[in-house]
Design a protein around this motif. Structure first.
Motif, PDB file in Angstrom:
ATOM      1  N   CYS A   1       9.613  -5.474  -9.549  1.00  0.00           N
ATOM      2  CA  CYS A   1      11.395  -5.029  -9.853  1.00  0.00           C
ATOM      3  C   CYS A   1      11.759  -4.094 -10.368  1.00  0.00           C
ATOM      4  CB  CYS A   1      11.707  -6.615  -9.816  1.00  0.00           C
ATOM      5  SG  CYS A   1      11.970  -7.981  -8.450  1.00  0.00           S
ATOM      6  N   LEU A   2      11.237  -3.324 -11.742  1.00  0.00           N
ATOM      7  CA  LEU A   2      11.113  -2.613 -12.778  1.00  0.00           C
ATOM      8  C   LEU A   2      11.008  -1.641 -12.664  1.00  0.00           C
ATOM      9  CD1 LEU A   2       9.473  -3.774 -15.274  1.00  0.00           C
ATOM     10  CD2 LEU A   2      11.277  -4.297 -15.301  1.00  0.00           C
ATOM     11  N   PHE A   3      10.390  -0.914 -10.995  1.00  0.00           N
ATOM     12  CA  PHE A   3      10.705   0.568 -10.259  1.00  0.00           C
ATOM     13  C   PHE A   3      11.748   0.653  -8.917  1.00  0.00           C
ATOM     14  CE2 PHE A   3       6.447  -0.775 -12.013  1.00  0.00           C
ATOM     15  CZ  PHE A   3       6.545   0.802 -12.417  1.00  0.00           C
ATOM     16  N   PHE A   4      13.113   0.859  -9.634  1.00  0.00           N
ATOM     17  CA  PHE A   4      14.133   1.105  -8.688  1.00  0.00           C
ATOM     18  C   PHE A   4      13.591   2.020  -8.404  1.00  0.00           C
ATOM     19  CE2 PHE A   4      18.603   2.056  -7.745  1.00  0.00           C
ATOM     20  CZ  PHE A   4      19.119   0.673  -7.555  1.00  0.00           C
ATOM     21  N   PRO A   5      14.665   2.063  -6.594  1.00  0.00           N
ATOM     22  CA  PRO A   5      14.808   1.262  -6.345  1.00  0.00           C
ATOM     23  C   PRO A   5      13.783   0.406  -4.790  1.00  0.00           C
ATOM     24  CG  PRO A   5      15.315   2.854  -4.731  1.00  0.00           C
ATOM     25  CD  PRO A   5      14.569   3.588  -5.790  1.00  0.00           C
ATOM     26  N   PHE A   6      12.756   1.520  -4.114  1.00  0.00           N
ATOM     27  CA  PHE A   6      11.753   1.057  -3.863  1.00  0.00           C
ATOM     28  C   PHE A   6      10.850  -0.279  -4.003  1.00  0.00           C
ATOM     29  CE2 PHE A   6      11.705   5.347  -2.346  1.00  0.00           C
ATOM     30  CZ  PHE A   6      13.040   5.169  -1.544  1.00  0.00           C
ATOM     31  N   GLY A   7       9.882  -0.124  -6.026  1.00  0.00           N
ATOM     32  CA  GLY A   7       9.682  -1.347  -6.286  1.00  0.00           C
ATOM     33  C   GLY A   7      10.769  -3.025  -6.024  1.00  0.00           C
ATOM     34  N   THR A   8      11.942  -2.955  -6.434  1.00  0.00           N
ATOM     35  CA  THR A   8      13.097  -3.784  -6.148  1.00  0.00           C
ATOM     36  C   THR A   8      13.311  -4.285  -5.190  1.00  0.00           C
ATOM     37  OG1 THR A   8      13.714  -3.110  -7.959  1.00  0.00           O
ATOM     38  CG2 THR A   8      14.908  -4.727  -7.446  1.00  0.00           C
ATOM     39  N   ILE A   9      13.623  -3.855  -4.337  1.00  0.00           N
ATOM     40  CA  ILE A   9      12.879  -3.970  -2.768  1.00  0.00           C
ATOM     41  C   ILE A   9      11.837  -5.125  -2.239  1.00  0.00           C
ATOM     42  CG2 ILE A   9      13.879  -3.911  -0.681  1.00  0.00           C
ATOM     43  CD1 ILE A   9      15.761  -1.267  -1.432  1.00  0.00           C
ATOM     44  N   LEU A  10      10.613  -4.465  -2.539  1.00  0.00           N
ATOM     45  CA  LEU A  10       9.520  -4.941  -2.093  1.00  0.00           C
ATOM     46  C   LEU A  10       9.282  -5.944  -3.526  1.00  0.00           C
ATOM     47  CD1 LEU A  10       6.929  -5.274  -0.491  1.00  0.00           C
ATOM     48  CD2 LEU A  10       6.154  -3.524  -2.425  1.00  0.00           C
ATOM     49  N   GLY A  11       9.578  -6.542  -4.264  1.00  0.00           N
ATOM     50  CA  GLY A  11       9.743  -7.066  -5.184  1.00  0.00           C
ATOM     51  C   GLY A  11      10.132  -9.197  -5.046  1.00  0.00           C
TER      52      GLY A  11
ATOM     53  N   ALA B   1      -0.636   1.199 -14.442  1.00  0.00           N
ATOM     54  CA  ALA B   1      -1.156  -0.102 -14.079  1.00  0.00           C
ATOM     55  C   ALA B   1      -0.064  -0.596 -12.877  1.00  0.00           C
ATOM     56  CB  ALA B   1      -0.305  -0.878 -15.266  1.00  0.00           C
ATOM     57  N   ALA B   2       1.103   0.296 -12.354  1.00  0.00           N
ATOM     58  CA  ALA B   2       2.016  -0.576 -11.041  1.00  0.00           C
ATOM     59  C   ALA B   2       0.652  -0.111 -10.805  1.00  0.00           C
ATOM     60  CB  ALA B   2       2.925   0.388 -11.054  1.00  0.00           C
ATOM     61  N   ILE B   3       0.075   0.971 -10.223  1.00  0.00           N
ATOM     62  CA  ILE B   3      -0.743   1.397  -8.749  1.00  0.00           C
ATOM     63  C   ILE B   3      -2.229   0.451  -8.431  1.00  0.00           C
ATOM     64  CG2 ILE B   3      -2.086   3.299  -7.897  1.00  0.00           C
ATOM     65  CD1 ILE B   3      -0.496   5.102  -9.236  1.00  0.00           C
ATOM     66  N   VAL B   4      -2.171   0.583  -9.407  1.00  0.00           N
ATOM     67  CA  VAL B   4      -3.496  -0.561  -9.333  1.00  0.00           C
ATOM     68  C   VAL B   4      -3.123  -2.276  -8.738  1.00  0.00           C
ATOM     69  CG1 VAL B   4      -5.259  -1.867 -10.871  1.00  0.00           C
ATOM     70  CG2 VAL B   4      -4.913   0.566 -11.123  1.00  0.00           C
TER      71      VAL B   4
ATOM     72  N   TYR C   1       1.002  -1.670   0.115  1.00  0.00           N
ATOM     73  CA  TYR C   1      -0.252   0.207   0.175  1.00  0.00           C
ATOM     74  C   TYR C   1       0.646   1.416  -0.116  1.00  0.00           C
ATOM     75  CZ  TYR C   1      -3.957  -3.398   1.115  1.00  0.00           C
ATOM     76  OH  TYR C   1      -4.856  -3.573   0.854  1.00  0.00           O
ATOM     77  N   ILE C   2       2.123   1.058   1.182  1.00  0.00           N
ATOM     78  CA  ILE C   2       3.015   2.544   1.026  1.00  0.00           C
ATOM     79  C   ILE C   2       3.457   2.743  -0.664  1.00  0.00           C
ATOM     80  CG2 ILE C   2       5.144   3.407   1.943  1.00  0.00           C
ATOM     81  CD1 ILE C   2       4.519   1.713   4.240  1.00  0.00           C
ATOM     82  N   LYS C   3       4.220   0.926  -1.388  1.00  0.00           N
ATOM     83  CA  LYS C   3       4.447   1.994  -2.759  1.00  0.00           C
ATOM     84  C   LYS C   3       3.415   2.076  -4.341  1.00  0.00           C
ATOM     85  CE  LYS C   3       7.126   1.025  -5.872  1.00  0.00           C
ATOM     86  NZ  LYS C   3       7.039   2.113  -6.926  1.00  0.00           N
TER      87      LYS C   3
END
Length: 151
Positions: free
Chosen positions: A118-128, A89-92, A22-24
């Protein structure tokens, strides 16, 4: 033979993943607000009469200008459309994945979305990566199976 008990940390890790999803999604929503701002700035630059006058002066003096600003901006507008769709698309998908993890359903969907994140560096990558690590644990797979069984 009965499987070993499910560690209580798995439920805690899943709860943490839900919060992080949710934060991401919120951070991505905030970042997507910069797309219209960037578009407005670029439009101001490329439609500025002074910029166009500079280009014409350069062409008159025999120096080739590297590009036609109007044509370049016309092509660049597609970048804004693609970036906007990609972020939406990433949000949904992130919100849906967080909800699925919370309900402990559709584990495969959440695994696929974690790969996309993982495509959304850095936070998305860490979360993924952490989502992949947690969701592929044998004990978490059993948690999902137990949540599915009573239904």
């Amino acid at each position: 033979m009965q499987p070993p008990p499910i560690p209580s940390k798995d439920a805690e890790h899943l709860r943490t993943l839900v919060i992080c999803h949710y934060i991401k999604a919120g951070l991505t929503l905030m970042m997507s607000a910069f797309i219209p701002l960037h578009y407005a700035i670029m439009r101001m630059v490329f439609t500025n009469p002074e910029f166009m006058k500079e280009m014409q002066n350069a062409q008159k003096s025999g120096q080739p200008f590297p590009f036609d600003p109007q044509q370049f901006f016309g092509i660049f507008q597609w970048f804004y459309v693609i970036a906007g769709v990609f972020m939406l698309a990433a949000i949904v998908l992130t919100v849906i994945s967080g909800r699925f993890i919370q309900r402990r359903v559709n584990r495969t969907f959440s695994i696929v979305v974690s790969g996309f994140l993982c495509l959304f560096f850095p936070f998305g990558t860490i979360l993924g990566i952490f989502t992949l690590i947690v969701l592929t644990r044998e004990s978490v797979i059993r948690l999902y199976a137990e949540a599915k069984a009573p239904a």
